[in-house]
Design a protein around this motif. Structure first.
Motif, PDB file in Angstrom:
ATOM      1  N   ILE A  81       0.862  -1.172   0.000  1.00 52.50           N
ATOM      2  CA  ILE A  81       0.000   0.000   0.000  1.00 52.50           C
ATOM      3  C   ILE A  81       0.902   1.227   0.000  1.00 52.50           C
ATOM      4  CG2 ILE A  81      -1.914  -1.142   1.152  1.00 52.50           C
ATOM      5  CD1 ILE A  81      -1.043   0.100   3.758  1.00 52.50           C
ATOM      6  N   THR A  82       0.488   2.259  -0.739  1.00 53.92           N
ATOM      7  CA  THR A  82       1.265   3.488  -0.832  1.00 53.92           C
ATOM      8  C   THR A  82       0.408   4.644  -0.353  1.00 53.92           C
ATOM      9  OG1 THR A  82       2.549   2.628  -2.710  1.00 53.92           O
ATOM     10  CG2 THR A  82       2.555   5.011  -2.368  1.00 53.92           C
ATOM     11  N   LEU A  83       0.907   5.370   0.624  1.00 46.51           N
ATOM     12  CA  LEU A  83       0.152   6.454   1.239  1.00 46.51           C
ATOM     13  C   LEU A  83       0.952   7.753   1.174  1.00 46.51           C
ATOM     14  CD1 LEU A  83      -0.973   4.576   4.490  1.00 46.51           C
ATOM     15  CD2 LEU A  83      -2.342   4.934   2.427  1.00 46.51           C
ATOM     16  N   PRO A  84       0.293   8.878   0.923  1.00 47.88           N
ATOM     17  CA  PRO A  84       1.002  10.171   0.966  1.00 47.88           C
ATOM     18  C   PRO A  84       1.333  10.525   2.410  1.00 47.88           C
ATOM     19  CG  PRO A  84      -1.348  10.502   0.573  1.00 47.88           C
ATOM     20  CD  PRO A  84      -1.119   9.026   0.545  1.00 47.88           C
ATOM     21  N   LEU A  85       2.595  10.560   2.744  1.00 42.46           N
ATOM     22  CA  LEU A  85       3.010  10.688   4.138  1.00 42.46           C
ATOM     23  C   LEU A  85       2.579  12.011   4.761  1.00 42.46           C
ATOM     24  CD1 LEU A  85       6.548   9.043   4.064  1.00 42.46           C
ATOM     25  CD2 LEU A  85       4.322   8.003   4.516  1.00 42.46           C
ATOM     26  N   ASP A  86       2.555  13.077   3.973  1.00 43.28           N
ATOM     27  CA  ASP A  86       2.110  14.367   4.513  1.00 43.28           C
ATOM     28  C   ASP A  86       0.653  14.286   4.967  1.00 43.28           C
ATOM     29  OD1 ASP A  86       4.575  15.453   4.078  1.00 43.28           O
ATOM     30  OD2 ASP A  86       4.020  16.523   2.240  1.00 43.28           O
ATOM     31  N   THR A  87      -0.160  13.610   4.166  1.00 40.09           N
ATOM     32  CA  THR A  87      -1.574  13.466   4.517  1.00 40.09           C
ATOM     33  C   THR A  87      -1.741  12.589   5.752  1.00 40.09           C
ATOM     34  OG1 THR A  87      -2.258  13.720   2.208  1.00 40.09           O
ATOM     35  CG2 THR A  87      -3.821  12.668   3.700  1.00 40.09           C
ATOM     36  N   VAL A  88      -0.984  11.494   5.809  1.00 41.82           N
ATOM     37  CA  VAL A  88      -1.061  10.609   6.974  1.00 41.82           C
ATOM     38  C   VAL A  88      -0.659  11.365   8.238  1.00 41.82           C
ATOM     39  CG1 VAL A  88      -0.197   8.488   8.026  1.00 41.82           C
ATOM     40  CG2 VAL A  88      -0.619   8.571   5.561  1.00 41.82           C
TER      41      VAL A  88
ATOM     42  N   ASP B 284      -0.801  14.639   8.755  1.00 38.39           N
ATOM     43  CA  ASP B 284      -1.840  15.611   9.082  1.00 38.39           C
ATOM     44  C   ASP B 284      -3.036  14.935   9.743  1.00 38.39           C
ATOM     45  OD1 ASP B 284      -0.351  17.701   8.087  1.00 38.39           O
ATOM     46  OD2 ASP B 284      -1.365  17.757   6.139  1.00 38.39           O
ATOM     47  N   MET B 285      -3.410  13.761   9.225  1.00 35.59           N
ATOM     48  CA  MET B 285      -4.558  13.048   9.788  1.00 35.59           C
ATOM     49  C   MET B 285      -4.267  12.578  11.210  1.00 35.59           C
ATOM     50  SD  MET B 285      -5.874  10.830   6.494  1.00 35.59           S
ATOM     51  CE  MET B 285      -7.282  10.157   7.402  1.00 35.59           C
ATOM     52  N   TYR B 286      -3.072  12.050  11.415  1.00 31.14           N
ATOM     53  CA  TYR B 286      -2.714  11.576  12.754  1.00 31.14           C
ATOM     54  C   TYR B 286      -2.686  12.747  13.744  1.00 31.14           C
ATOM     55  CZ  TYR B 286      -0.045   9.749  16.659  1.00 31.14           C
ATOM     56  OH  TYR B 286       0.355   9.403  17.933  1.00 31.14           O
ATOM     57  N   ASP B 287      -2.032  13.842  13.358  1.00 29.38           N
ATOM     58  CA  ASP B 287      -1.934  14.992  14.254  1.00 29.38           C
ATOM     59  C   ASP B 287      -3.324  15.569  14.552  1.00 29.38           C
ATOM     60  OD1 ASP B 287       0.791  14.691  14.317  1.00 29.38           O
ATOM     61  OD2 ASP B 287       1.197  16.243  12.821  1.00 29.38           O
ATOM     62  N   THR B 288      -4.182  15.614  13.531  1.00 30.89           N
ATOM     63  CA  THR B 288      -5.545  16.098  13.729  1.00 30.89           C
ATOM     64  C   THR B 288      -6.306  15.220  14.708  1.00 30.89           C
ATOM     65  OG1 THR B 288      -5.668  17.101  11.520  1.00 30.89           O
ATOM     66  CG2 THR B 288      -7.756  16.524  12.575  1.00 30.89           C
ATOM     67  N   TYR B 289      -6.156  13.919  14.547  1.00 28.95           N
ATOM     68  CA  TYR B 289      -6.845  12.976  15.427  1.00 28.95           C
ATOM     69  C   TYR B 289      -6.417  13.174  16.879  1.00 28.95           C
ATOM     70  CZ  TYR B 289      -8.655   8.479  17.110  1.00 28.95           C
ATOM     71  OH  TYR B 289      -9.332   7.511  17.794  1.00 28.95           O
ATOM     72  N   ILE B 290      -5.141  13.341  17.088  1.00 29.40           N
ATOM     73  CA  ILE B 290      -4.636  13.552  18.453  1.00 29.40           C
ATOM     74  C   ILE B 290      -5.111  14.900  18.989  1.00 29.40           C
ATOM     75  CG2 ILE B 290      -2.578  13.824  19.871  1.00 29.40           C
ATOM     76  CD1 ILE B 290      -3.137  10.948  18.929  1.00 29.40           C
ATOM     77  N   ASP B 291      -5.027  15.946  18.159  1.00 30.73           N
ATOM     78  CA  ASP B 291      -5.408  17.286  18.599  1.00 30.73           C
ATOM     79  C   ASP B 291      -6.890  17.361  18.974  1.00 30.73           C
ATOM     80  OD1 ASP B 291      -2.821  18.127  18.192  1.00 30.73           O
ATOM     81  OD2 ASP B 291      -3.232  19.089  16.258  1.00 30.73           O
ATOM     82  N   LEU B 292      -7.735  16.597  18.302  1.00 31.46           N
ATOM     83  CA  LEU B 292      -9.180  16.652  18.557  1.00 31.46           C
ATOM     84  C   LEU B 292      -9.612  15.725  19.688  1.00 31.46           C
ATOM     85  CD1 LEU B 292     -10.658  16.900  14.940  1.00 31.46           C
ATOM     86  CD2 LEU B 292     -10.158  18.721  16.573  1.00 31.46           C
ATOM     87  N   GLY B 293      -8.652  15.026  20.284  1.00 31.23           N
ATOM     88  CA  GLY B 293      -8.974  14.215  21.449  1.00 31.23           C
ATOM     89  C   GLY B 293      -9.006  12.724  21.227  1.00 31.23           C
ATOM     90  N   GLY B 294      -8.478  12.254  20.092  1.00 33.48           N
ATOM     91  CA  GLY B 294      -8.532  10.825  19.790  1.00 33.48           C
ATOM     92  C   GLY B 294      -7.890   9.948  20.840  1.00 33.48           C
ATOM     93  N   ALA B 295      -6.737  10.348  21.334  1.00 31.21           N
ATOM     94  CA  ALA B 295      -6.006   9.533  22.305  1.00 31.21           C
ATOM     95  C   ALA B 295      -6.593   9.631  23.707  1.00 31.21           C
ATOM     96  CB  ALA B 295      -4.534   9.940  22.324  1.00 31.21           C
ATOM     97  N   GLN B 296      -7.504  10.572  23.931  1.00 30.21           N
ATOM     98  CA  GLN B 296      -8.113  10.727  25.251  1.00 30.21           C
ATOM     99  C   GLN B 296      -9.347   9.846  25.428  1.00 30.21           C
ATOM    100  OE1 GLN B 296      -8.757  14.897  26.225  1.00 30.21           O
ATOM    101  NE2 GLN B 296      -6.973  15.502  25.021  1.00 30.21           N
TER     102      GLN B 296
END
Length: 204
Positions: free
Chosen positions: A164-171, A173-185
């Motif tokens: 699988i090939t993923l655009p790393l910048d997008t990944v 951004d998505m990970y950081d957004t998830y954490i910032d919005l409370g995903g890990a909490q």
């Protein structure tokens, strides 16, 4: 009266941790460059970057693979998760029960229950994994990786490999957004049984 005030104060204290665990779904759905849709069951809300699907390969003659990475809000589980979908089009039935994705020096091994349909001797198999607190480090590792292509292996009656090939910048951004919005909490303990994962050092 004092007893009532004490009970009220205790309830406030109990509510604080619950509020801290809330995921900001409203902010997620308002992001630019993302589509918001309901799933086929009209239960869960999907938030997905508009540039998908991403590329994939499978080591099978005439086989095709595509990859989606998105967010899924699941009211029944009271959680919003990151989700990866591996979608295959093949002329041979696979029906795998295990999906292994290699990122860096680790194998992330997921139990999977694919959605499979067949039309005119062509098989369409979708393998979906949602990230709990145990598997979310895989997305972080992808986001921090220097390579944008990751190997996978499907294991069932037969074994198949691919990438699988993923655009790393997008990944990232998505990970950081998830954490910032409370995903890990969020308390994702109950989700571990729905999407179990084992993590092992690669044998290479």
């Amino acid at each position: 009266m004092k007893r009532i005030l004490c009970l009220a104060a205790a309830l406030v204290l109990l509510c604080v941790p619950a509020l801290a665990e809330d995921f900001d779904q409203v902010a997620l759905e308002q992001m630019d460059a993302y589509d918001v849709m309901m799933d086929f069951q009209q239960v869960n809300t999907i938030v997905r970057p508009k540039d998908q699907p991403y590329a994939g390969t499978i080591d099978m003659e005439d086989g095709e693979a595509a990859v989606y990475l998105d967010f899924i809000q699941m009211p029944d589980e009271n959680a919003t998760l990151m989700r990866l979908m591996l979608c295959l089009t093949t002329y041979e039935f696979i029906g795998a029960s295990e999906l292994t994705i290699t990122v860096g020096d680790k194998d992330y091994i997921f139990s999977v229950f694919p959605e499979i349909s067949e039309y005119d001797l062509t098989y369409f198999e979708d393998y979906t994994i949602c990230m709990t607190d145990e598997s979310l480090p895989m997305i972080k590792a992808m986001a921090r990786s220097k390579k944008d292509t990751f190997a996978f292996q499907l294991t069932g009656a037969k074994g198949y490999t691919g990438t699988i090939t993923l655009p790393l910048d997008t990944v990232a951004d998505m990970y950081d957004t998830y954490i910032d919005l409370g995903g890990a909490q969020q308390n994702l303990t109950l989700c571990r049984d729905l999407w179990p994962v084992m993590i092992e050092k690669t044998s290479k």
